[in-house]
Design a protein around this motif. Structure first.
Motif, short mmCIF file in Angstrom:
data_model
loop_
_atom_site.label_atom_id
_atom_site.label_comp_id
_atom_site.label_asym_id
_atom_site.label_seq_id
_atom_site.Cartn_x
_atom_site.Cartn_y
_atom_site.Cartn_z
N TYR A 1 1.05 -1.18 0.06
CA TYR A 1 0.11 0.06 -0.12
C TYR A 1 0.94 1.25 -0.26
O TYR A 1 1.85 1.37 0.87
N ALA A 2 0.65 2.10 -0.94
CA ALA A 2 1.63 3.27 -0.97
C ALA A 2 0.88 4.26 -2.26
O ALA A 2 -0.46 3.91 -2.84
N ALA A 3 1.38 5.40 -2.06
CA ALA A 3 0.71 6.40 -3.30
C ALA A 3 1.15 5.56 -4.57
O ALA A 3 2.21 4.73 -4.73
N HIS A 4 0.36 6.22 -5.73
CA HIS A 4 0.63 5.59 -6.91
C HIS A 4 1.91 5.90 -7.64
O HIS A 4 2.78 4.77 -8.05
N GLN A 5 2.29 7.05 -7.29
CA GLN A 5 3.64 7.45 -7.74
C GLN A 5 4.86 6.41 -7.14
O GLN A 5 5.78 5.94 -7.75
N THR A 6 4.69 6.05 -5.76
CA THR A 6 5.75 5.47 -5.10
C THR A 6 5.46 4.01 -5.71
O THR A 6 6.64 3.42 -5.56
N LEU A 7 4.57 3.63 -5.84
CA LEU A 7 4.24 1.97 -6.47
C LEU A 7 4.85 2.22 -7.87
O LEU A 7 5.68 1.15 -8.27
N LYS A 8 4.60 3.34 -8.65
CA LYS A 8 5.36 3.31 -9.87
C LYS A 8 6.87 3.25 -9.93
O LYS A 8 7.60 2.70 -10.49
N ASP A 9 7.53 3.94 -8.80
CA ASP A 9 8.93 4.14 -8.44
C ASP A 9 9.42 2.62 -7.98
O ASP A 9 10.62 2.03 -8.48
N ILE A 10 8.65 1.83 -7.31
CA ILE A 10 9.15 0.72 -6.91
C ILE A 10 9.04 -0.35 -8.29
O ILE A 10 9.84 -1.07 -8.43
N ASP A 11 8.17 -0.28 -9.08
CA ASP A 11 8.04 -0.88 -10.27
C ASP A 11 8.98 -0.77 -11.26
O ASP A 11 9.30 -1.51 -12.19
N SER A 12 9.74 0.38 -11.24
CA SER A 12 10.95 0.78 -11.86
C SER A 12 12.11 0.02 -11.70
O SER A 12 12.98 -0.32 -12.57
N ILE A 13 11.95 -0.58 -10.62
CA ILE A 13 13.06 -1.77 -9.92
C ILE A 13 12.75 -3.05 -10.57
O ILE A 13 13.33 -3.60 -11.20
N PHE A 14 11.37 -3.41 -10.16
CA PHE A 14 10.88 -4.69 -10.50
C PHE A 14 10.57 -5.11 -11.94
O PHE A 14 10.86 -5.91 -12.54
N GLY A 15 9.98 -4.01 -12.63
CA GLY A 15 9.24 -4.13 -13.92
C GLY A 15 10.23 -4.30 -15.06
O GLY A 15 9.67 -5.00 -15.77
N GLY A 16 11.37 -3.88 -15.11
CA GLY A 16 12.13 -4.25 -16.08
C GLY A 16 12.71 -5.45 -15.90
O GLY A 16 13.31 -5.88 -16.88
N GLY A 17 13.06 -6.26 -14.69
CA GLY A 17 13.41 -7.26 -14.57
C GLY A 17 15.03 -7.71 -14.85
O GLY A 17 15.52 -8.59 -14.91
N ARG A 18 15.67 -6.29 -14.75
CA ARG A 18 16.91 -6.42 -14.86
C ARG A 18 17.82 -6.29 -13.20
O ARG A 18 18.84 -6.68 -13.05
N ILE A 19 17.14 -5.14 -12.54
CA ILE A 19 17.77 -4.87 -11.36
C ILE A 19 17.42 -5.91 -10.41
O ILE A 19 18.01 -6.60 -9.56
N TRP A 20 16.10 -6.48 -10.48
CA TRP A 20 15.68 -7.57 -9.82
C TRP A 20 14.54 -8.27 -10.58
O TRP A 20 13.96 -7.79 -11.36
N PRO A 21 14.23 -9.93 -10.18
CA PRO A 21 13.35 -10.38 -11.13
C PRO A 21 11.98 -9.63 -10.81
O PRO A 21 11.82 -9.15 -9.69
N ASN A 22 11.21 -9.74 -11.86
CA ASN A 22 9.68 -9.10 -11.62
C ASN A 22 8.96 -9.72 -10.80
O ASN A 22 8.48 -11.00 -11.24
N LEU A 23 8.85 -9.66 -9.52
CA LEU A 23 7.90 -10.54 -8.62
C LEU A 23 6.72 -9.86 -8.12
O LEU A 23 6.20 -10.12 -7.16
N ALA A 24 6.39 -8.38 -8.53
CA ALA A 24 5.24 -7.94 -8.14
C ALA A 24 4.37 -7.47 -9.30
O ALA A 24 4.66 -7.36 -10.55
N SER A 25 3.01 -7.34 -9.07
CA SER A 25 1.96 -7.17 -10.12
C SER A 25 1.20 -6.15 -9.69
O SER A 25 0.75 -5.96 -8.64
N TRP A 26 0.48 -5.59 -10.79
CA TRP A 26 -0.77 -4.65 -10.59
C TRP A 26 -2.07 -5.24 -10.56
O TRP A 26 -3.05 -4.78 -10.06
N LYS A 27 -2.01 -6.63 -11.13
CA LYS A 27 -3.37 -7.20 -11.04
C LYS A 27 -3.77 -8.13 -9.93
O LYS A 27 -2.65 -9.19 -9.59
N GLU A 28 -4.91 -8.13 -9.22
CA GLU A 28 -5.28 -9.03 -8.39
C GLU A 28 -5.19 -10.72 -8.69
O GLU A 28 -4.84 -11.15 -7.84
N GLN A 29 -5.52 -10.80 -10.17
CA GLN A 29 -5.41 -12.10 -10.34
C GLN A 29 -4.10 -12.95 -10.70
O GLN A 29 -4.20 -13.87 -11.07
#
Ligand SMILES: [Zn+2]
Ligand SMILES: [Zn+2]
Length: 371
Positions: free
Chosen positions: A113-141
């Protein structure tokens, strides 16, 4: 009666990776195994391991006399029991633990739980799968992903985060950068739903007095009327020791600025109490209505603002514990005592000079706290 139990995984403000912002909480009447809320996630599994080595029974339930098989045994057990994280901003000293552990921990999927911008910032680490594997998602399912992003609104509402706890988030200013502008952090009002009692937790914050966008005042206004009956604990940073210049605060507080902020809170509390007593007088029939009523209301408001003297602030924060967090490591070993105790003492002296009445508390890593 305490409403929350907290274990401090880390209370430092960097750069030591062994002691960064991380707090585990649960409603006092529940057991740790029922679920844990992580407030910030700087220090994580590594710090927990060390804390458990020093104090193996820290997560034992008071009611259980015999060691129980359901008792928490390991750092892995504790971290796996986390249901969600509340994150104030995405600086590494606040998210490192949840990122590093994301591929290793068990238990249910964990919401961030965080502000949308904070989540986008965290996703800039997970999202590319280069700094760390992508282990987080925006989708409930997306059950395969261990972490689920869940944006909180900056609205005057409380959102349930489970375990009978709900949260209101407010924005804070945490410095200015030529490229990205004002950097937002957040404060959380964390409420124990069954009792209605809450505590206030600040992420990193700069002084309103030097901010290009002062936002802390709104947090103090939202808190004032609740103090001390439903809100008597405030966690707030004081990264630097006394005397640090404004030009080198880098979006943080020092004791002088923290106490100036507490004075503003004390004024808001005093005003809220005066408002409360004049409202009570009005409901008791002492107020006139119609045009004259409005006129006298205006005069009373003016009188109230003028009447907030130094003297009336004395004791305004009595019954409130102010927990000092995020003290930056004393790299040059300028002090013989731990830096968080040095800073808390400096805050205490300044707060006592103003007679605010608040209890100033240093927060040590590994502390078990009743809130
Ligand atoms: Zn920080
Ligand atoms: Zn920060």
């Amino acid at each position: 009666m305490p409403t929350f139990t907290m274990v401090v995984l880390g209370s430092g403000g960097g750069p030591h990776e062994s002691n960064m912002s991380g707090y585990l909480i649960k409603p006092s009447e529940r057991s740790w195994t029922e679920g844990i809320i992580g407030v910030e996630a700087g220090s994580g599994l590594g710090a927990l391991d060390l804390i458990l080595e020093r104090n193996p029974s820290i997560f034992d339930e008071e009611s259980s006399e015999e060691p129980d098989s359901t008792d928490i045994q390991s750092a892995y057990d504790v971290y796996s029991s986390i249901r969600c994280f509340l994150v104030t901003h995405a600086h590494l000293d606040h998210v490192n633990g949840l990122i590093l552990s994301a591929g290793s921990i068990g238990g249910p999927r964990k919401r961030i739980y965080a502000a949308h911008q904070t989540l986008k910032d965290i996703d800039s680490i997970f999202g590319g799968g280069r700094i760390w594997p992508n282990l987080a998602s925006w989708k409930e399912q997306d059950d395969a992903y261990k972490l689920l992003y869940q944006a909180l609104p900056y609205e005057p509402i409380y959102t349930s985060v489970g375990l009978d706890v709900s949260v209101r988030m407010m924005p804070l200013s945490h410095g200015f950068d030529e490229e990205s502008g004002i950097y937002d952090s957040a404060a959380f009002f964390i409420k124990h739903d069954p009792s209605g009692r809450e505590f206030l937790f600040f992420g990193d914050v700069e002084p309103d007095s030097i901010s290009t966008r002062p936002q802390t005042i709104h947090v103090w206004r939202a808190a004032a009327a609740k103090i001390p009956h439903t809100l008597d604990a405030i966690f707030i940073e004081c990264s630097w020791p006394s005397g640090r210049s404004d030009a080198t605060l880098y979006g943080h507080l020092n004791p002088e600025h923290l106490v100036a902020e507490l004075v503003i809170l004390a004024k808001e509390v005093t005003q809220a109490r005066q408002r409360g007593s004049s409202d009570a007088a009005a409901t008791n029939g002492h107020s006139s209505n119609g045009r004259n009523g409005h006129g006298s209301k205006r005069v009373r408001k003016k009188q109230r603002l003028n009447s907030i003297s130094e003297e009336s602030l004395r004791g305004a924060l009595a019954g409130v514990r102010v927990f000092i967090t995020h003290c930056k490591a004393d790299l040059e070993k300028a002090h013989t005592r731990p830096i968080n105790h040095v800073i808390a003492e400096q805050v205490r002296v300044l707060a006592d000079e103003r007679g605010l009445g608040a209890d100033i508390v240093a927060v040590d890593q590994g502390l078990l706290l009743d809130i």
